[in-house]
Scaffold this active site. Sequence first.
Site, short mmCIF file in Angstrom:
data_model
loop_
_atom_site.label_atom_id
_atom_site.label_comp_id
_atom_site.label_asym_id
_atom_site.label_seq_id
_atom_site.Cartn_x
_atom_site.Cartn_y
_atom_site.Cartn_z
CD GLN A 185 -3.11 -0.40 -0.06
OE1 GLN A 185 -3.17 0.77 -0.36
NE2 GLN A 185 -3.84 -1.34 -0.65
CB SER A 186 4.13 1.95 -1.57
OG SER A 186 4.91 3.07 -1.89
CG ASN A 187 0.67 6.62 1.04
OD1 ASN A 187 -0.44 6.21 0.75
ND2 ASN A 187 1.06 6.75 2.30
#
Length: 392
Positions: free
Chosen positions: A106-108
């Site tokens: 879920q890397s921004n």
Amino acid sequence: MEEEASTKQHNSSSLYGFLSKKPYDPPSWASHLNPIPSHIFSLGHVPTPIHKWNLPNLPNNTEVWLKRDDLSGMQLSGNKVRKLEFLLAEAVAQGADCIITIGGIQSNHARATAVAAKYLDLDCYLILRTSKVLVDKDPGLTGNLLVERLVGAHIDLVSKEEYAKTGSLALTNLLKEKLISEGRKPYVIPVGGSNSLGTWGYIEAVKEIEQQLQTGNGKAEFDDIVVACGSGATTAGLAIGSWLSEWKAKVHAFSVCDDPDYFYEYVQGLLDGLQAGVISRDIVDIKNVSKFAKGLGYAMNTPEELKFVKEVAQTTGVVLDPVYSGKAAHGMMKDMAENPMKWAGRKILFIHTGGLLGLFDKTAEMVSLVGNWHEMDVPESTLRKDGSGKMF
């Protein structure tokens, strides 16, 4: 000549500066750093607002203000955009036709990179870390993944175990070599965009804050800056920027992964890459994550942390992400409760680094916290007439 032509091409396809590429002029107090970026892309909606944050239970005469970098854009929102403005300018200058980066599932940063790359007509390749039992399965469309897949990013999944053994540098190099063998021209961006070039994003942000303080109503000079530390460049940029400028606010970073010693060393490497000539421990205070913000580990939350995120939203209207700013704010408030005299009378600027989409990955854990709904009670005596309630 090639770089000049590229600049003209990008500038001719944008209005009012957005998505334009221009020569970079550093703050005067940072002009001795080396190397200075040659160009910058306009990717974020800046300056982002600063406003007072009415958090409850603060120490006596303590004020907390909020720098809203979560409002730097929608798909591109958050602190990652400021780094990408410099990193993608270099990628285009080098003639890249695709971007590689790496991060958590879920890397921004991965989401922002995928969107920004597509804005600039570059393909994007993401290496995303996930659990061993999910590495061979469709990663789904939750949160950041939905945006990444909508814009056509190519996703390679790697297990946390493989990531730990191989490392991000080796993994991105493997993909880089594969793409080069296929005739592509990849440009690699490290985890979180955190290298010395990316650090300029928050050196420039300090200049922006200085200008806001000079033009704002009344005096709002801050004694402290508080920020989440996840990969290091945001912390490094704020720290060296505040140190070199006339501002001189003390920077406190709450790490959300690894420990303070690791980040002091990593930030030192970023500063050395700029020939800053300062010691990281002299310009930033990195908090003991085991006591404050780390909790269960990176991207994992305790019920207490998620309850805090919900209560802050309910009390102040500000929605924090669960991975970065949520943990940092929770750590700050715990520190204030345990050491009120340290913070009493201070004026603090908290940097909201964005990441709202990460909340969508926490819905199952949060559903019990937000159960304030019920079916509307419409008494039988209420007058009813078919067709009186227009649906559209």
